[in-house]
Design a protein around this motif. Structure first.
Motif, PDB file in Angstrom:
ATOM      1  N   LEU A  36      -0.476  -4.438 -14.155  1.00 35.61           N
ATOM      2  CA  LEU A  36      -0.229  -3.046 -14.503  1.00 35.61           C
ATOM      3  C   LEU A  36       1.097  -2.637 -13.880  1.00 35.61           C
ATOM      4  CD1 LEU A  36      -2.699  -0.060 -14.494  1.00 35.61           C
ATOM      5  CD2 LEU A  36      -0.446   0.158 -13.427  1.00 35.61           C
ATOM      6  N   LYS A  37       2.016  -2.212 -14.728  1.00 33.34           N
ATOM      7  CA  LYS A  37       3.331  -1.791 -14.237  1.00 33.34           C
ATOM      8  C   LYS A  37       3.722  -0.468 -14.882  1.00 33.34           C
ATOM      9  CE  LYS A  37       8.082  -3.329 -13.485  1.00 33.34           C
ATOM     10  NZ  LYS A  37       9.010  -4.477 -13.521  1.00 33.34           N
ATOM     11  N   ILE A  72       0.843  -1.188   0.000  1.00 36.35           N
ATOM     12  CA  ILE A  72       0.000   0.000   0.000  1.00 36.35           C
ATOM     13  C   ILE A  72       0.881   1.241   0.000  1.00 36.35           C
ATOM     14  CG2 ILE A  72      -1.695   1.324   1.343  1.00 36.35           C
ATOM     15  CD1 ILE A  72      -2.895  -1.118   0.116  1.00 36.35           C
ATOM     16  N   VAL A  73       0.519   2.233  -0.819  1.00 34.44           N
ATOM     17  CA  VAL A  73       1.258   3.499  -0.826  1.00 34.44           C
ATOM     18  C   VAL A  73       0.655   4.398   0.252  1.00 34.44           C
ATOM     19  CG1 VAL A  73       2.039   5.451  -2.210  1.00 34.44           C
ATOM     20  CG2 VAL A  73       1.720   3.224  -3.277  1.00 34.44           C
ATOM     21  N   SER A  74       1.041   4.114   1.485  1.00 32.79           N
ATOM     22  CA  SER A  74       0.543   4.847   2.650  1.00 32.79           C
ATOM     23  C   SER A  74       1.479   4.556   3.815  1.00 32.79           C
ATOM     24  CB  SER A  74      -0.885   4.403   2.989  1.00 32.79           C
ATOM     25  OG  SER A  74      -1.346   5.059   4.150  1.00 32.79           O
ATOM     26  N   LYS A  75       1.505   5.458   4.781  1.00 34.60           N
ATOM     27  CA  LYS A  75       2.368   5.223   5.943  1.00 34.60           C
ATOM     28  C   LYS A  75       1.790   4.157   6.859  1.00 34.60           C
ATOM     29  CE  LYS A  75       4.971   9.488   6.034  1.00 34.60           C
ATOM     30  NZ  LYS A  75       5.536  10.582   6.848  1.00 34.60           N
ATOM     31  N   ARG A 121       0.073   7.708  -6.472  1.00 36.54           N
ATOM     32  CA  ARG A 121      -0.010   6.373  -5.895  1.00 36.54           C
ATOM     33  C   ARG A 121      -0.036   5.307  -6.992  1.00 36.54           C
ATOM     34  NH1 ARG A 121      -1.958   6.377  -0.468  1.00 36.54           N
ATOM     35  NH2 ARG A 121      -2.425   8.476   0.275  1.00 36.54           N
ATOM     36  N   LEU A 122       0.319   4.120  -6.603  1.00 36.23           N
ATOM     37  CA  LEU A 122       0.038   2.913  -7.372  1.00 36.23           C
ATOM     38  C   LEU A 122      -0.784   2.030  -6.452  1.00 36.23           C
ATOM     39  CD1 LEU A 122       3.520   2.153  -9.008  1.00 36.23           C
ATOM     40  CD2 LEU A 122       1.441   2.853 -10.208  1.00 36.23           C
ATOM     41  N   ASP A 123      -1.891   1.476  -6.936  1.00 39.56           N
ATOM     42  CA  ASP A 123      -2.754   0.718  -6.042  1.00 39.56           C
ATOM     43  C   ASP A 123      -2.124  -0.615  -5.639  1.00 39.56           C
ATOM     44  OD1 ASP A 123      -3.392  -1.232  -8.035  1.00 39.56           O
ATOM     45  OD2 ASP A 123      -4.926   0.086  -8.846  1.00 39.56           O
ATOM     46  N   LYS A 138      -4.726   9.372 -12.543  1.00 38.22           N
ATOM     47  CA  LYS A 138      -5.327   9.432 -11.207  1.00 38.22           C
ATOM     48  C   LYS A 138      -6.608   8.616 -11.155  1.00 38.22           C
ATOM     49  CE  LYS A 138      -3.643  14.122 -10.254  1.00 38.22           C
ATOM     50  NZ  LYS A 138      -4.050  15.519  -9.949  1.00 38.22           N
ATOM     51  N   ASN A 139      -7.012   8.301  -9.918  1.00 38.26           N
ATOM     52  CA  ASN A 139      -8.316   7.678  -9.651  1.00 38.26           C
ATOM     53  C   ASN A 139      -8.548   6.404 -10.458  1.00 38.26           C
ATOM     54  OD1 ASN A 139      -9.083   9.900  -7.929  1.00 38.26           O
ATOM     55  ND2 ASN A 139      -9.416  11.093  -9.785  1.00 38.26           N
ATOM     56  N   ARG A 140      -7.495   5.585 -10.544  1.00 34.99           N
ATOM     57  CA  ARG A 140      -7.577   4.306 -11.267  1.00 34.99           C
ATOM     58  C   ARG A 140      -8.056   4.522 -12.707  1.00 34.99           C
ATOM     59  NH1 ARG A 140      -7.659  -0.372  -7.839  1.00 34.99           N
ATOM     60  NH2 ARG A 140      -9.095  -1.471  -9.220  1.00 34.99           N
ATOM     61  N   GLU A 141      -7.524   5.563 -13.314  1.00 32.71           N
ATOM     62  CA  GLU A 141      -7.943   5.963 -14.662  1.00 32.71           C
ATOM     63  C   GLU A 141      -7.851   4.821 -15.661  1.00 32.71           C
ATOM     64  OE1 GLU A 141      -6.384   8.976 -18.209  1.00 32.71           O
ATOM     65  OE2 GLU A 141      -5.815   9.345 -16.127  1.00 32.71           O
TER      66      GLU A 141
END
Length: 268
Positions: free
Chosen positions: A225-226, A83-86, A111-113, A207-210
């Motif tokens: 997805l990379k 996860i891209v989060s602390k 972010r990357l999901d 953005k937003n899982r475009e």
């Protein structure tokens, strides 16, 4: 160039997250609990903005930014399953678990999901992160979908697409329903089959899982997805789960970009 005070003013939770061990969510909670002071005054408004010239304390601990510190940018080859989060409320592994304490105060450029992988830029400079995040620099991805890339998909990639309902492919609970997809900067169909297809695409937002929303509209699920390039900065041979500093040439190109966009050209 923007005025200095406009350039340096950031949300208080971002300032705390950038300069302490706390995530933005944790910073919000500290603010709401009345544990944060700005210039000696308790602040409970989450919309409060501060600059590096303000005195900020959590309880009695001063939180400072080193004005003379040279900013740093790193590239991280994010694996799937992070996860891209602390912090993650579900207890999943975050990128900071892999990066370690040395980069605990760094912020990610977008972010990357959880299911995506590849190039992620991080920096200890709020100005650099904001400039890159809101830029239209080229992002290049390699994608695998569970079906063929047909003429309708190609037409939408070339000409753009506007959807009233773009919820397919979105995160569960996302409040974003309608979306406008700009024409792709470019694409290359590597393989095209009834069961699986591979394609390389170039866009300037993401953005937003475009991408997941775009292909889901045509009944295509993204299986892999990379991201391997952002604004001319490439993964090259960086192994999955590893990080590196920008090269001298990459830093030089970043300086040029910041200068051209009237961002913080005093940072370098």
């Amino acid at each position: 160039m923007r005025k200095e005070e406009e350039l340096e003013a950031v949300r208080l939770n971002k300032f705390l997250s950038h300069n302490s061990k706390y995530s933005r969510r944790e910073a919000d909670r500290l603010i709401e609990e009345g544990k944060v002071k700005v210039n000696g005054v308790v602040v409970e408004n989450l919309a409060t903005k501060v600059t590096v010239n303000d005195e900020v304390h959590i309880n009695k601990t001063p939180i400072k930014e080193d004005k003379n510190k040279m900013p740093t940018v790193i590239i991280y080859n994010k694996p799937k399953g992070e996860i891209v989060s602390k912090k993650d409320p579900q207890g999943r592994k975050t990128i900071y678990d892999s990066l370690g304490k040395r980069y605990a105060h760094f912020m990610s450029v977008g972010r990357l999901d959880y299911a995506s992988e590849g190039l992620l830029l991080l920096s200890d400079s709020v100005q650099i992160v904001d400039a890159l995040m809101h830029s239209n620099l080229e992002r290049i991805y390699k994608i695998k979908v569970n079906g063929p890339i047909g003429p309708k998909v190609e037409s939408a990639m070339m000409h753009g697409l506007e959807l009233e309902d773009a919820t397919d492919g979105a995160f569960k609970g996302s409040k974003i329903r309608s979306m406008k997809f700009a024409p792709f900067l470019g694409y290359n169909i590597v393989s095209n089959g009834e069961k699986f297809s591979k394609i390389k695409v170039s866009i300037n937002e993401g953005k937003n899982r475009e991408l997941r929303r775009f292909f889901a509209h045509f009944g295509l699920d993204i299986l892999d997805l990379k991201r391997f390039e952002f604004g001319g900065i490439s993964l090259n041979n960086l192994p999955t789960g590893k990080s590196r500093f920008l090269s001298k040439e990459e830093y030089r190109n970043l300086r040029d970009f910041l200068s051209q966009n009237e961002e913080d050209d005093r940072s370098f």
